[in-house]
Design a protein around this motif. Structure first.
Motif, PDB file in Angstrom:
ATOM      1  N   UNK A 178     -76.734 -43.008   9.893  1.00 10.59           N
ATOM      2  CA  UNK A 178     -77.868 -44.082  10.346  1.00 10.59           C
ATOM      3  C   UNK A 178     -77.734 -44.479  11.865  1.00 10.59           C
ATOM      4  N   UNK A 179     -78.057 -43.571  12.659  1.00  7.09           N
ATOM      5  CA  UNK A 179     -77.672 -43.771  14.172  1.00  7.09           C
ATOM      6  C   UNK A 179     -78.724 -44.561  14.776  1.00  7.09           C
ATOM      7  N   UNK A 180     -79.982 -44.441  14.403  1.00  5.07           N
ATOM      8  CA  UNK A 180     -80.858 -45.578  15.122  1.00  5.07           C
ATOM      9  C   UNK A 180     -80.585 -46.947  15.164  1.00  5.07           C
ATOM     10  N   UNK A 181     -79.790 -47.317  13.905  1.00  2.00           N
ATOM     11  CA  UNK A 181     -79.365 -48.695  13.882  1.00  2.00           C
ATOM     12  C   UNK A 181     -78.387 -49.159  14.849  1.00  2.00           C
ATOM     13  N   UNK A 182     -77.346 -47.953  15.100  1.00  2.63           N
ATOM     14  CA  UNK A 182     -76.235 -48.220  15.915  1.00  2.63           C
ATOM     15  C   UNK A 182     -76.889 -48.340  17.331  1.00  2.63           C
ATOM     16  N   UNK A 183     -77.835 -47.424  17.790  1.00  2.00           N
ATOM     17  CA  UNK A 183     -78.373 -47.153  18.900  1.00  2.00           C
ATOM     18  C   UNK A 183     -79.347 -48.435  19.373  1.00  2.00           C
ATOM     19  N   UNK A 184     -79.579 -49.098  18.421  1.00  2.00           N
ATOM     20  CA  UNK A 184     -80.661 -50.250  18.760  1.00  2.00           C
ATOM     21  C   UNK A 184     -80.516 -50.896  20.170  1.00  2.00           C
TER      22      UNK A 184
ATOM     23  N   UNK B 147     -82.768 -50.761  23.459  1.00  2.00           N
ATOM     24  CA  UNK B 147     -83.414 -51.729  24.102  1.00  2.00           C
ATOM     25  C   UNK B 147     -84.293 -52.599  22.870  1.00  2.00           C
ATOM     26  N   UNK B 148     -83.731 -52.452  21.561  1.00  2.63           N
ATOM     27  CA  UNK B 148     -84.438 -53.084  20.730  1.00  2.63           C
ATOM     28  C   UNK B 148     -83.738 -54.499  20.290  1.00  2.63           C
ATOM     29  N   UNK B 149     -82.602 -54.632  20.877  1.00  5.34           N
ATOM     30  CA  UNK B 149     -81.699 -55.701  20.747  1.00  5.34           C
ATOM     31  C   UNK B 149     -80.816 -55.806  21.987  1.00  5.34           C
ATOM     32  N   UNK B 150     -80.150 -56.848  22.220  1.00 10.11           N
ATOM     33  CA  UNK B 150     -79.122 -56.870  23.319  1.00 10.11           C
ATOM     34  C   UNK B 150     -77.705 -56.292  22.619  1.00 10.11           C
ATOM     35  N   UNK B 151     -76.921 -56.000  23.211  1.00 11.88           N
ATOM     36  CA  UNK B 151     -75.561 -55.613  22.932  1.00 11.88           C
ATOM     37  C   UNK B 151     -74.657 -56.577  22.290  1.00 11.88           C
ATOM     38  N   UNK B 152     -74.942 -58.004  22.578  1.00  9.96           N
ATOM     39  CA  UNK B 152     -74.069 -59.014  22.197  1.00  9.96           C
ATOM     40  C   UNK B 152     -75.126 -59.729  21.369  1.00  9.96           C
ATOM     41  N   UNK B 153     -76.182 -58.948  20.699  1.00 11.28           N
ATOM     42  CA  UNK B 153     -77.091 -59.604  19.605  1.00 11.28           C
ATOM     43  C   UNK B 153     -76.207 -60.021  18.356  1.00 11.28           C
ATOM     44  N   UNK B 154     -76.005 -61.075  18.062  1.00  9.21           N
ATOM     45  CA  UNK B 154     -75.342 -61.876  16.827  1.00  9.21           C
ATOM     46  C   UNK B 154     -75.527 -61.013  15.369  1.00  9.21           C
ATOM     47  N   UNK B 155     -76.614 -60.770  15.249  1.00 13.98           N
ATOM     48  CA  UNK B 155     -77.256 -59.880  13.941  1.00 13.98           C
ATOM     49  C   UNK B 155     -76.974 -58.519  14.235  1.00 13.98           C
ATOM     50  N   UNK B 156     -77.202 -57.803  15.090  1.00  7.89           N
ATOM     51  CA  UNK B 156     -76.669 -56.445  15.344  1.00  7.89           C
ATOM     52  C   UNK B 156     -75.004 -56.486  15.184  1.00  7.89           C
TER      53      UNK B 156
END
Length: 206
Positions: free
Chosen positions: A76-82, A86-95
């Motif tokens: 499941x790489x797309x989730x990790x690459x989000x 640019x799908x989310x910030x690297x500090x996005x709490x939900x990610x």
């Protein structure tokens, strides 16, 4: 089994593909409509927020009618690459919460123990792709110790020619590789390493 065809990773990948095509100036050449692509990306993002965001993190998969699947796979790489895409910030709490779940004992795809790691339901064992995910998440988060540990694990399971197996399983004190000619982990690691070498992982995830 559970029928939940909409995976988080597929939605992230669809969003990324649509936005890249729209931004690259290719739609006219390919007969695609830029406005339509951006509308598709916006719709995917809205549906993601409505259906996949669940309890402060992302579900692995949903059916769009309320059924959710709690799982994360070494594929499941797309989730990790989000955050890199640019799908989310690297500090996005939900990610971040999704990644904590992915590498926890609560995830059915995680194999516990000293030599444990992220695997997949369809081939038992710890997957090098899972170790690469661990390295990538550590690099995005600035965890150099975690990134180094993941790379050492990868070096330990590599064949003498540098190839990485699909999975490794433990049999007593022995580590047994599964499928030598499995090019995907080496290709993924090489591509990500080149991005990392050029400083683009942190730049893209900022």
């Amino acid at each position: 089994g559970e029928r939940a065809p909409f995976t988080a990773g597929s939605q992230v990948l669809l969003w990324y593909t649509a936005t890249r095509l729209a931004d690259a100036g290719l739609p006219a050449t390919l007969g695609l409509d830029q406005t339509g692509l951006l509308s598709m990306a916006a719709g995917v993002r809205a549906a993601f927020e409505r259906h996949i965001v669940n309890g402060g993190r992302w579900s692995y998969a949903v059916d769009g009618r309320g059924r959710t699947v709690d799982y994360h796979d070494a594929n499941e790489f797309p989730t990790v690459l989000a955050p890199i895409w640019g799908f989310c910030a690297r500090d996005d709490a939900r990610w971040l919460a999704t990644m904590r779940f992915a590498f926890s004992g609560a995830n059915p795809g995680m194999i516990g123990g000293v030599d444990g790691g992220l695997g997949s339901r369809h081939t038992p064992g710890v997957w090098p792709l899972g170790l690469i995910q661990a390295w990538l998440v550590s690099r995005i988060g600035g965890d150099e110790a975690g990134a180094g540990a993941a790379l050492r694990r990868l070096e330990g399971v590599a064949f003498p020619d540098g190839m990485l197996p699909e999975a490794v399983v433990r049999d007593g004190d022995a580590t047994i590789p599964v499928r030598h000619w499995f090019a995907w982990p080496g290709a993924v690691l090489g591509a990500l390493w080149l991005l990392d070498r050029d400083g683009r992982l942190k730049m893209l995830a900022a």
